[in-house]
Design an enzyme around this catalytic site. Structure first.
Site, PDB file in Angstrom:
ATOM      1  N   GLY A  10       0.867  -1.183   0.000  1.00 54.85           N
ATOM      2  CA  GLY A  10       0.000   0.000   0.000  1.00 54.85           C
ATOM      3  C   GLY A  10       0.902   1.230   0.000  1.00 54.85           C
ATOM      4  O   GLY A  10       2.079   1.157  -0.387  1.00 54.85           O
ATOM      5  N   LEU A  11       0.367   2.349   0.472  1.00 53.86           N
ATOM      6  CA  LEU A  11       1.159   3.582   0.398  1.00 53.86           C
ATOM      7  C   LEU A  11       2.441   3.522   1.220  1.00 53.86           C
ATOM      8  O   LEU A  11       3.484   4.012   0.782  1.00 53.86           O
ATOM      9  CB  LEU A  11       0.307   4.773   0.837  1.00 53.86           C
ATOM     10  CG  LEU A  11      -0.617   5.286  -0.266  1.00 53.86           C
ATOM     11  CD1 LEU A  11      -1.552   6.353   0.286  1.00 53.86           C
ATOM     12  CD2 LEU A  11       0.174   5.838  -1.444  1.00 53.86           C
ATOM     13  N   GLY A  13       4.262   0.839   2.013  1.00 52.65           N
ATOM     14  CA  GLY A  13       5.223  -0.050   1.350  1.00 52.65           C
ATOM     15  C   GLY A  13       5.783   0.570   0.073  1.00 52.65           C
ATOM     16  O   GLY A  13       6.988   0.494  -0.192  1.00 52.65           O
ATOM     17  N   SER A 248     -17.039   9.904   3.336  1.00 55.88           N
ATOM     18  CA  SER A 248     -15.820  10.590   3.792  1.00 55.88           C
ATOM     19  C   SER A 248     -16.131  11.802   4.663  1.00 55.88           C
ATOM     20  O   SER A 248     -17.141  12.484   4.478  1.00 55.88           O
ATOM     21  CB  SER A 248     -15.017  11.026   2.564  1.00 55.88           C
ATOM     22  OG  SER A 248     -14.005  11.918   2.946  1.00 55.88           O
ATOM     23  N   ARG A 283     -13.226  12.301  15.413  1.00 61.67           N
ATOM     24  CA  ARG A 283     -14.148  11.188  15.137  1.00 61.67           C
ATOM     25  C   ARG A 283     -14.625  10.460  16.388  1.00 61.67           C
ATOM     26  O   ARG A 283     -15.761   9.993  16.437  1.00 61.67           O
ATOM     27  CB  ARG A 283     -13.442  10.189  14.221  1.00 61.67           C
ATOM     28  CG  ARG A 283     -13.235  10.760  12.859  1.00 61.67           C
ATOM     29  CD  ARG A 283     -12.393   9.881  11.998  1.00 61.67           C
ATOM     30  NE  ARG A 283     -12.209  10.560  10.723  1.00 61.67           N
ATOM     31  CZ  ARG A 283     -11.467  10.102   9.742  1.00 61.67           C
ATOM     32  NH1 ARG A 283     -10.827   8.958   9.870  1.00 61.67           N
ATOM     33  NH2 ARG A 283     -11.365  10.779   8.622  1.00 61.67           N
ATOM     34  N   HIS A 346     -13.113   1.616  11.436  1.00 59.69           N
ATOM     35  CA  HIS A 346     -12.445   2.277  10.319  1.00 59.69           C
ATOM     36  C   HIS A 346     -10.922   2.192  10.365  1.00 59.69           C
ATOM     37  O   HIS A 346     -10.286   2.046   9.326  1.00 59.69           O
ATOM     38  CB  HIS A 346     -12.870   3.759  10.330  1.00 59.69           C
ATOM     39  CG  HIS A 346     -12.345   4.552   9.190  1.00 59.69           C
ATOM     40  ND1 HIS A 346     -12.604   4.223   7.871  1.00 59.69           N
ATOM     41  CD2 HIS A 346     -11.577   5.675   9.145  1.00 59.69           C
ATOM     42  CE1 HIS A 346     -12.028   5.116   7.067  1.00 59.69           C
ATOM     43  NE2 HIS A 346     -11.392   5.988   7.818  1.00 59.69           N
ATOM     44  N   ARG A 380      -6.993   9.059  15.677  1.00 61.97           N
ATOM     45  CA  ARG A 380      -6.337   9.651  14.504  1.00 61.97           C
ATOM     46  C   ARG A 380      -7.213  10.735  13.886  1.00 61.97           C
ATOM     47  O   ARG A 380      -8.429  10.578  13.764  1.00 61.97           O
ATOM     48  CB  ARG A 380      -6.106   8.559  13.458  1.00 61.97           C
ATOM     49  CG  ARG A 380      -5.697   9.095  12.102  1.00 61.97           C
ATOM     50  CD  ARG A 380      -5.530   7.988  11.100  1.00 61.97           C
ATOM     51  NE  ARG A 380      -6.771   7.434  10.630  1.00 61.97           N
ATOM     52  CZ  ARG A 380      -7.392   7.801   9.497  1.00 61.97           C
ATOM     53  NH1 ARG A 380      -6.919   8.771   8.755  1.00 61.97           N
ATOM     54  NH2 ARG A 380      -8.511   7.197   9.132  1.00 61.97           N
ATOM     55  N   LEU A 386      -2.872   8.856   5.566  1.00 66.03           N
ATOM     56  CA  LEU A 386      -2.135   8.802   4.295  1.00 66.03           C
ATOM     57  C   LEU A 386      -0.768   9.442   4.501  1.00 66.03           C
ATOM     58  O   LEU A 386       0.249   8.940   4.021  1.00 66.03           O
ATOM     59  CB  LEU A 386      -2.912   9.548   3.202  1.00 66.03           C
ATOM     60  CG  LEU A 386      -4.252   8.930   2.785  1.00 66.03           C
ATOM     61  CD1 LEU A 386      -4.900   9.764   1.679  1.00 66.03           C
ATOM     62  CD2 LEU A 386      -4.078   7.492   2.310  1.00 66.03           C
TER      63      LEU A 386
HETATM   64  C1  LIG Z   1     -12.711   3.828   2.973  1.00 70.21           C
HETATM   65  C2  LIG Z   1     -11.477   4.454   3.559  1.00 70.21           C
HETATM   66  C3  LIG Z   1     -11.207   5.798   3.351  1.00 70.21           C
HETATM   67  C4  LIG Z   1     -10.069   6.383   3.896  1.00 70.21           C
HETATM   68  N1  LIG Z   1      -9.820   7.703   3.655  1.00 70.21           N
HETATM   69  C5  LIG Z   1      -8.691   8.271   4.155  1.00 70.21           C
HETATM   70  C6  LIG Z   1      -8.370   9.634   3.876  1.00 70.21           C
HETATM   71  O1  LIG Z   1      -9.093  10.331   3.158  1.00 70.21           O
HETATM   72  N2  LIG Z   1      -7.244  10.152   4.421  1.00 70.21           N
HETATM   73  C7  LIG Z   1      -6.396   9.420   5.217  1.00 70.21           C
HETATM   74  O2  LIG Z   1      -5.388   9.952   5.679  1.00 70.21           O
HETATM   75  N3  LIG Z   1      -6.664   8.110   5.467  1.00 70.21           N
HETATM   76  C8  LIG Z   1      -7.771   7.522   4.953  1.00 70.21           C
HETATM   77  N4  LIG Z   1      -8.038   6.200   5.203  1.00 70.21           N
HETATM   78  C9  LIG Z   1      -7.039   5.398   5.919  1.00 70.21           C
HETATM   79  C10 LIG Z   1      -5.866   5.060   4.984  1.00 70.21           C
HETATM   80  O3  LIG Z   1      -6.355   4.749   3.712  1.00 70.21           O
HETATM   81  C11 LIG Z   1      -5.032   3.893   5.470  1.00 70.21           C
HETATM   82  O4  LIG Z   1      -4.787   3.972   6.838  1.00 70.21           O
HETATM   83  C12 LIG Z   1      -3.683   3.870   4.763  1.00 70.21           C
HETATM   84  O5  LIG Z   1      -3.880   3.902   3.380  1.00 70.21           O
HETATM   85  C13 LIG Z   1      -2.901   2.646   5.172  1.00 70.21           C
HETATM   86  O6  LIG Z   1      -1.822   2.466   4.305  1.00 70.21           O
HETATM   87  P1  LIG Z   1      -0.825   1.248   4.549  1.00 70.21           P
HETATM   88  O7  LIG Z   1       0.170   1.274   3.444  1.00 70.21           O
HETATM   89  O8  LIG Z   1      -0.322   1.277   5.934  1.00 70.21           O
HETATM   90  O9  LIG Z   1      -1.728  -0.062   4.460  1.00 70.21           O
HETATM   91  P2  LIG Z   1      -2.633  -0.663   3.292  1.00 70.21           P
HETATM   92  O10 LIG Z   1      -2.929   0.298   2.226  1.00 70.21           O
HETATM   93  O11 LIG Z   1      -3.761  -1.330   3.993  1.00 70.21           O
HETATM   94  O12 LIG Z   1      -1.691  -1.755   2.633  1.00 70.21           O
HETATM   95  C14 LIG Z   1      -1.372  -2.947   3.315  1.00 70.21           C
HETATM   96  C15 LIG Z   1      -0.569  -3.832   2.386  1.00 70.21           C
HETATM   97  O13 LIG Z   1      -0.137  -4.984   3.114  1.00 70.21           O
HETATM   98  C16 LIG Z   1      -0.498  -6.168   2.413  1.00 70.21           C
HETATM   99  N5  LIG Z   1      -0.692  -7.217   3.417  1.00 70.21           N
HETATM  100  C17 LIG Z   1      -1.611  -7.281   4.413  1.00 70.21           C
HETATM  101  N6  LIG Z   1      -1.436  -8.412   5.129  1.00 70.21           N
HETATM  102  C18 LIG Z   1      -0.382  -9.064   4.576  1.00 70.21           C
HETATM  103  C19 LIG Z   1       0.275 -10.295   4.848  1.00 70.21           C
HETATM  104  N7  LIG Z   1      -0.111 -11.084   5.863  1.00 70.21           N
HETATM  105  N8  LIG Z   1       1.306 -10.671   4.048  1.00 70.21           N
HETATM  106  C20 LIG Z   1       1.717  -9.879   3.011  1.00 70.21           C
HETATM  107  N9  LIG Z   1       1.116  -8.696   2.709  1.00 70.21           N
HETATM  108  C21 LIG Z   1       0.088  -8.304   3.488  1.00 70.21           C
HETATM  109  C22 LIG Z   1      -1.755  -5.789   1.640  1.00 70.21           C
HETATM  110  O14 LIG Z   1      -1.962  -6.665   0.546  1.00 70.21           O
HETATM  111  C23 LIG Z   1      -1.369  -4.358   1.208  1.00 70.21           C
HETATM  112  O15 LIG Z   1      -0.536  -4.416   0.065  1.00 70.21           O
HETATM  113  C24 LIG Z   1      -9.179   5.607   4.670  1.00 70.21           C
HETATM  114  C25 LIG Z   1      -9.450   4.250   4.883  1.00 70.21           C
HETATM  115  C26 LIG Z   1     -10.579   3.669   4.334  1.00 70.21           C
HETATM  116  C27 LIG Z   1     -10.845   2.227   4.590  1.00 70.21           C
END
Ligand SMILES: Cc1cc2nc3c(=O)[nH]c(=O)nc-3n(C[C@H](O)[C@H](O)[C@H](O)COP(=O)(O)OP(=O)(O)OC[C@H]3O[C@@H](n4cnc5c(N)ncnc54)[C@H](O)[C@@H]3O)c2cc1C
Length: 552
Positions: A10-11, A13, A248, A283, A346, A380, A386
């Site tokens: 995700g972002l 990584g 949102s 929130r 959330h 948060r 993000l």
């Molecule tokens: C509907 C929604 C709207 C949102 N809107 C906002 C916003 O407007 N602004 C904001 O700041 N935040 C927002 N958030 C929160 C934000 O999107 C997330 O907290 C953030 O994107 C998390 O990024 P991340 O890279 O940590 O994890 P993620 O994007 O969840 O990525 C996790 C990665 O890990 C991988 N993974 C998971 N488990 C395993 C495993 N066991 N083995 C290998 N790989 C694994 C997944 O496949 C994925 O590639 C929102 C969340 C949601 C659900």
């Protein structure tokens, strides 16, 4: 140096991989699903940075102060100061990568989000996450072509490689999701695997595939987890098939209002109770107020989001995707009708414990993004996640490279491939245990909690452990036990953790809750906010005793 292994694309990584590649260091990017399917893609409203584009005299200091206040003093002030100071550069870098942030009259604009008095959230319509991920994937692909990033999508973390639980992490074992084949990779590991809201089942606004399996692997490996009791409920969600649709916070940032019909008459309860921030209170506060309104007999058990007063310009320019989504999935046009909403799970503020450099308590292991406990404290602010993911991925990768360079070149471990260990489908016994696990968590870790429910959950989860057929399911139950243990131990109300039996915020709990697995037993301790691992509180902490901590 062995290639760093980043778990999660995700972002966080992607940002980490980009930082490694920009430094000329090859890395491996492993993920259960490709980036395009990560939860980051779902982010709608935006990303925070004190760019002060709206002429409100916004500042980095104000951003940090809002974040700390929103987190009810449980976030590390130094880490938050670094986050807020780094935010403008993060957004500028994203612009350089081609992110089309919203502009009006040829100028980039920012919007209001909850818990912040300044318009600080940069956005791209209601699809900010999607455009951010697209830009970062594109940037990473260029380095992939140069051999600096190797992507391994559809691979799940099966285990962290170490000599014994609690020892340094030397690599990972990952499982091909389609063939079941296990591959072992050697190198320093950075977890970017997202939150664990999926552990609650289909009541989350995010993906249920984020069920914390990688965090559970870290727990099993002896890493400290922290602040697991802080699970964020978003105030405006709507139940649809198998998940909750998020409306949102941008909807309220653009003027949406929460309303109920009290004895048949509109009551804009947030505006009445909180005249300054009104519908844009943090929130945790909005969700609790909503829960209270929903429980009142004179309000008919319904809360609505009233967006009928928004201008045609706002709908067309800023919330077009959100309106389309409501029409498409709900058959409701929010420009004309009230939207029925309720709080939904959330975000996880807690996760793998990390210090300011994103080091975990285990040598060789780093963590960033939603899987880590950094930046958000007890609650948060919208738009900070993000930011925390992109900034945290960068900080973690830079520290990992510096630490490894200092440690000197270690011999590269051979990559070996063992036999296939079977497909990933949940075994019937596990499916049953998982369903029960979800019920227990929903019953005990709601918006309002209390000791008896948490104690019942503790007992039930302990009896669930022997019923698990696979190691993966056992780990999930252990992670759930850890979250419940944290919630039971914190005998106060703070941010997203609200105890009906302890409704006050108590100074003696101005501590990070730390939990670790010793054999099959959970060991709970308290650490001063911002302290490094082992600074204090390494003794088990009964629920009603908070050991004194050295200050950070
Ligand atoms: C509907 C929604 C709207 C949102 N809107 C906002 C916003 O407007 N602004 C904001 O700041 N935040 C927002 N958030 C929160 C934000 O999107 C997330 O907290 C953030 O994107 C998390 O990024 P991340 O890279 O940590 O994890 P993620 O994007 O969840 O990525 C996790 C990665 O890990 C991988 N993974 C998971 N488990 C395993 C495993 N066991 N083995 C290998 N790989 C694994 C997944 O496949 C994925 O590639 C929102 C969340 C949601 C659900």
């Amino acid at each position: 140096m062995e290639r760093p292994i980043i778990i999660g694309a995700g972002l966080a990584g992607l940002s980490a991989a980009l930082s490694c590649a920009r430094a000329g260091q090859a890395c491996v990017l492993v993920s259960a699903q490709p980036s395009e399917r990560s939860q980051s893609v779902m982010a709608e409203g935006g990303i925070n940075a004190a760019l002060d584009l709206m002429g409100e005299h916004d500042s980095v200091e104000q951003h940090a102060a809002d974040t700390l206040r929103g987190g009810v003093d449980l976030a590390d002030p130094e880490a938050v100061a670094a986050l807020a100071a780094g935010a403008p550069d993060v957004v500028r870098d994203l612009i350089g990568l081609g992110v089309p942030f919203h502009c009006e009259g040829g100028r980039m604009v920012q919007r209001y989000f909850g818990g912040q008095k300044k318009a600080r959230t940069a956005y791209a319509q209601s699809s900010t996450g999607k455009v951010l991920v697209t830009a970062l994937v594109d940037a990473v692909r260029r380095f992939e072509a140069q051999g600096l990033v190797t992507r391994l999508p559809h691979h799940e973390l099966a285990a962290l490689v170490q000599e014994a639980p609690g020892a340094a992490v030397r690599g990972v074992r990952v499982r091909d999701a389609y063939t079941g084949r296990i591959t072992q990779l050697g190198g320093p590991v950075l977890l970017c695997s997202g939150g664990f809201a999926g552990l609650f089942g289909a009541v989350t606004t995010g993906t249920t595939t984020n069920s914390g399996d990688a965090t559970a692997c870290a727990l099993a490996a002896g890493a400290d987890l922290a602040n697991l009791e802080f699970v964020q409920y978003h105030p405006t969600t709507i139940a649809i098939a198998d998940k909750r649709l998020l409306i949102s916070e941008a909807a309220r940032g653009e003027g949406g209002r929460l309303v109920t019909l009290r004895d048949g008459k509109p009551w804009y309860f947030m505006e009445e109770r909180y005249p300054e921030l009104g519908n844009l209170m943090p929130r945790d506060v909005v969700s609790r107020e909503e829960a209270a309104v929903l429980a009142r007999p004179d309000c008919g058990g319904a809360v609505y989001l009233d967006m009928r007063g928004l201008s045609a310009h706002a709908w067309r320019q800023r919330l077009a995707d959100l309106r389309d989504e409501c029409v498409h999935y709900l058959g409701i046009d929010p420009a004309r009708e009230l939207l029925p909403v309720e709080p939904g799970i959330h975000y996880c503020m807690g996760g793998v414990w990390v210090d300011r450099r994103h080091r975990t308590s285990l040598p060789g292991l780093w963590a960033a993004g939603e899987c880590a406990c950094q930046y958000h404290g007890a609650n948060r602010l919208g738009g900070n996640s993000l930011l925390g993911a992109v900034f945290g991925g960068r900080v973690a990768a830079q520290d990992l490279l510096a630490a490894e360079a200092e440690a000197g070149a270690l011999p590269a471990s051979a990559v070996n491939v063992s036999d296939c260990d079977g497909p990933l489908a949940l075994l019937p016994a596990d499916a049953q245990a998982n369903a029960r696990l979800q019920e227990i968590l929903r019953a005990s870790l709601g918006i309002l909690r209390d000791g008896p429910a948490l104690r019942a959950a503790t007992d039930e989860l302990a009896t669930l452990l022997p019923a698990c057929a696979s190691e993966r399911q056992r780990r999930r139950v252990q992670l759930a036990r850890a979250a419940v243990a944290c919630a039971l131990a914190r005998e106060e109300s703070r941010g997203a953790h609200w105890r009906q039996d302890f409704p006050d915020t108590r100074d003696e709990y101005l501590r990070t809750t730390v939990v670790r697995l010793e054999g099959d037993e959970l060991e709970l301790s308290w650490r001063a906010v911002g302290a490094s691992a082992g600074a204090c509180g390494e003794t088990a902490a009964p629920a009603n005793q908070v050991p004194a901590c050295e200050e950070a």
